[in-house]
Design an enzyme around this catalytic site. Structure first.
Site, short mmCIF file in Angstrom:
data_model
loop_
_atom_site.label_atom_id
_atom_site.label_comp_id
_atom_site.label_asym_id
_atom_site.label_seq_id
_atom_site.Cartn_x
_atom_site.Cartn_y
_atom_site.Cartn_z
N SER A 20 -37.64 -25.15 -59.67
CA SER A 20 -36.89 -24.03 -59.11
C SER A 20 -35.52 -24.50 -58.60
O SER A 20 -35.37 -25.66 -58.21
CB SER A 20 -37.69 -23.44 -57.95
OG SER A 20 -37.18 -22.19 -57.56
N PRO A 21 -34.51 -23.62 -58.60
CA PRO A 21 -33.22 -24.00 -58.01
C PRO A 21 -33.39 -24.36 -56.53
O PRO A 21 -34.05 -23.63 -55.79
CB PRO A 21 -32.38 -22.74 -58.17
CG PRO A 21 -33.05 -21.95 -59.24
CD PRO A 21 -34.50 -22.25 -59.13
N CYS A 23 -30.95 -25.76 -53.31
CA CYS A 23 -29.66 -26.19 -52.79
C CYS A 23 -29.77 -27.58 -52.16
O CYS A 23 -30.71 -27.86 -51.42
CB CYS A 23 -29.15 -25.20 -51.76
SG CYS A 23 -28.66 -23.61 -52.48
N ALA A 57 -28.08 -23.30 -56.83
CA ALA A 57 -27.11 -22.21 -56.95
C ALA A 57 -25.72 -22.82 -57.10
O ALA A 57 -25.23 -23.50 -56.19
CB ALA A 57 -27.18 -21.30 -55.74
N GLN A 99 -28.13 -22.25 -62.52
CA GLN A 99 -28.13 -20.98 -61.82
C GLN A 99 -26.70 -20.66 -61.39
O GLN A 99 -26.10 -21.39 -60.59
CB GLN A 99 -29.04 -21.02 -60.59
CG GLN A 99 -29.19 -19.65 -59.94
CD GLN A 99 -30.05 -19.70 -58.68
OE1 GLN A 99 -29.68 -20.31 -57.69
NE2 GLN A 99 -31.20 -19.04 -58.73
N TYR A 180 -27.70 -12.81 -51.76
CA TYR A 180 -26.36 -13.20 -52.21
C TYR A 180 -25.70 -12.02 -52.91
O TYR A 180 -26.23 -10.93 -52.97
CB TYR A 180 -26.45 -14.47 -53.04
CG TYR A 180 -26.98 -15.63 -52.21
CD1 TYR A 180 -26.32 -16.02 -51.05
CD2 TYR A 180 -28.16 -16.28 -52.54
CE1 TYR A 180 -26.80 -17.05 -50.26
CE2 TYR A 180 -28.66 -17.31 -51.75
CZ TYR A 180 -27.97 -17.69 -50.60
OH TYR A 180 -28.46 -18.70 -49.81
N ARG A 228 -32.62 -13.96 -61.63
CA ARG A 228 -33.51 -14.11 -60.48
C ARG A 228 -33.33 -12.91 -59.56
O ARG A 228 -32.23 -12.61 -59.10
CB ARG A 228 -33.23 -15.40 -59.72
CG ARG A 228 -34.04 -15.49 -58.41
CD ARG A 228 -34.05 -16.87 -57.77
NE ARG A 228 -35.12 -17.69 -58.33
CZ ARG A 228 -35.70 -18.70 -57.68
NH1 ARG A 228 -35.33 -19.01 -56.45
NH2 ARG A 228 -36.64 -19.42 -58.26
N LEU A 300 -44.54 -21.02 -52.67
CA LEU A 300 -45.68 -21.75 -52.13
C LEU A 300 -46.78 -21.94 -53.16
O LEU A 300 -47.96 -21.72 -52.88
CB LEU A 300 -46.21 -21.05 -50.87
CG LEU A 300 -45.37 -21.22 -49.61
CD1 LEU A 300 -46.06 -20.58 -48.41
CD2 LEU A 300 -45.08 -22.68 -49.32
N ARG A 323 -40.74 -27.17 -53.46
CA ARG A 323 -41.01 -28.22 -52.48
C ARG A 323 -42.01 -29.26 -52.98
O ARG A 323 -41.92 -30.43 -52.60
CB ARG A 323 -41.47 -27.59 -51.17
CG ARG A 323 -40.39 -26.74 -50.54
CD ARG A 323 -40.80 -26.09 -49.25
NE ARG A 323 -39.79 -25.12 -48.84
CZ ARG A 323 -39.85 -24.42 -47.70
NH1 ARG A 323 -40.86 -24.59 -46.87
NH2 ARG A 323 -38.90 -23.56 -47.41
#
Length: 359
Positions: A20-21, A23, A57, A99, A180, A228, A300, A323
């Protein structure tokens, strides 16, 4: 099924366990140019067996950054720096995605370990923009974009897509989630415009659909485009919801979007979110049913068994993990072992460490 390949347009992705993207806020020169940190960070996931490795991002313009420490793709120097990272991802057999993003009213903030809230102009920040002059709680009030400036945002996404393709990226994702800019236009909680970009659902979706068209024009017929979405604002009837998401995703598919990456939240703070294992999977399943388009689930998902069940039950076509990949960049290789999948893309330098070799 988690370790079976999947094709999107002319791109074949080796499995359905994706990065996953995330930051990183690690561009210390504030110039948007990715660094060795990004090479090692993203490259480790490719080496670790992930199917698709998605960048953080990445801003389509300087003012579109969340923070000064974000990566960008608005100039050729950034494009050239991304090219080496993409080459390494490809050398390990993974697919490279980027992304493309604009933070809107959530731009010009400090990274978590450097400060809090909006970064003032006299400390290197900038004036933020949004559909309406409505601040995100605790941040500076943005300026409402003019229609001419909105056209400029669309052009920025198209130009960023062209640079991303020149850098070698295989997949382009448009960030219309997490509060965003594109999400700000979609939700009535942040969009109070009275022109053709506000009011009805069709008007609030106009910017996103114009961006999809511009990026599809830049990408041609072969390159997959993901969007997304946050499927809900978690704000009740007044906010953006899953039914809106299904409707707009269908329109985006007709404009050239291929795949929907389904998350939730981020537009407004202080809402009640029932966070727990797989808590967003049901939204992905609803978008998949409602549109007939492929989707991935996020949120999660921390065990190989959870990821496999989501795909096998048809709730999503792939799973994005964040994560758990940070905790273990070789999560995909470990998941294959736990699920009994035989892979032919263990790095040869590491084969002595396979579980079979370990006995």
């Amino acid at each position: 099924m988690l370790f079976t390949p999947i094709d999107v347009r002319r791109t074949s992705i080796r499995n359905r366990l994706w990065v996953s993207p995330m930051c990183q806020y690690s561009v210390e020169k504030w110039d948007g140019v990715p660094t060795d940190w990004h090479l090692v960070h993203l490259g480790s996931f490719a080496r670790g067996g992930a199917g698709l490795v998605m960048t953080e991002a990445t801003a389509v313009s300087p003012e579109g950054r969340i923070t000064n420490w974000d990566t960008g793709i608005w100039n050729d120097g950034q494009r050239d720096a991304w090219r080496g990272i993409v080459d390494f991802i490809h050398s390990e057999g993974a697919t490279a995605g980027i992304q493309l993003a604009h933070a809107g009213r959530k731009a010009s903030t400090y990274r978590e370990w450097s400060g809090h809230g909006t970064q003032p102009i006299d400390d290197g920040g900038w004036e933020t923009v949004a559909p309406s002059a409505l601040a995100f709680d605790g941040y500076a009030e943005p300026r409402a974009l003019t229609e001419e400036e909105i056209a400029g945002v669309v052009a920025d996404f198209g130009a960023a897509a062209r640079r991303a393709l020149d850098a070698g990226f295989d997949v382009l994702e448009l960030h219309a989630a997490h509060g965003y800019l594109l999400h700000q236009f979609l939700s009535p909680l942040s969009n109070e415009r009275t022109d053709r970009y506000g009011g009805s659902l069709e008007n609030r979706a106009r910017l996103l659909l114009e961006v999809v068209r511009a990026v599809r024009s830049a990408a041609g017929d072969d390159v997959p485009i993901f969007v997304r979405f946050s499927a809900t604002d978690w704000a009740g009837e007044k906010g953006w919801n899953v039914d809106d998401t299904v409707e707009v995703a269908g329109w985006a598919a007709r404009e050239g979007a291929d795949w929907f990456d389904v998350s939730t939240g981020g537009l407004v703070p202080k809402v009640s979110i029932p966070v727990g294992p797989k808590y967003q999977v049901g939204f992905a399943a609803a978008v998949r049913r409602g549109t007939g388009s492929p989707v991935n689930a996020v949120g999660l998902i921390t065990t190989p068994q959870e990821a496999a069940e989501i795909v096998e039950r048809g709730e999503a076509d792939a799973v994005m993990v964040a994560r758990e990949f940070l905790r273990d960049p070789h999560f995909a290789l470990r998941a294959a072992h736990e699920l009994g999948a035989e892979l032919d893309y263990w790095p040869p330098q590491y084969t002595r460490a396979t579980w079979r070799q370990r006995g």
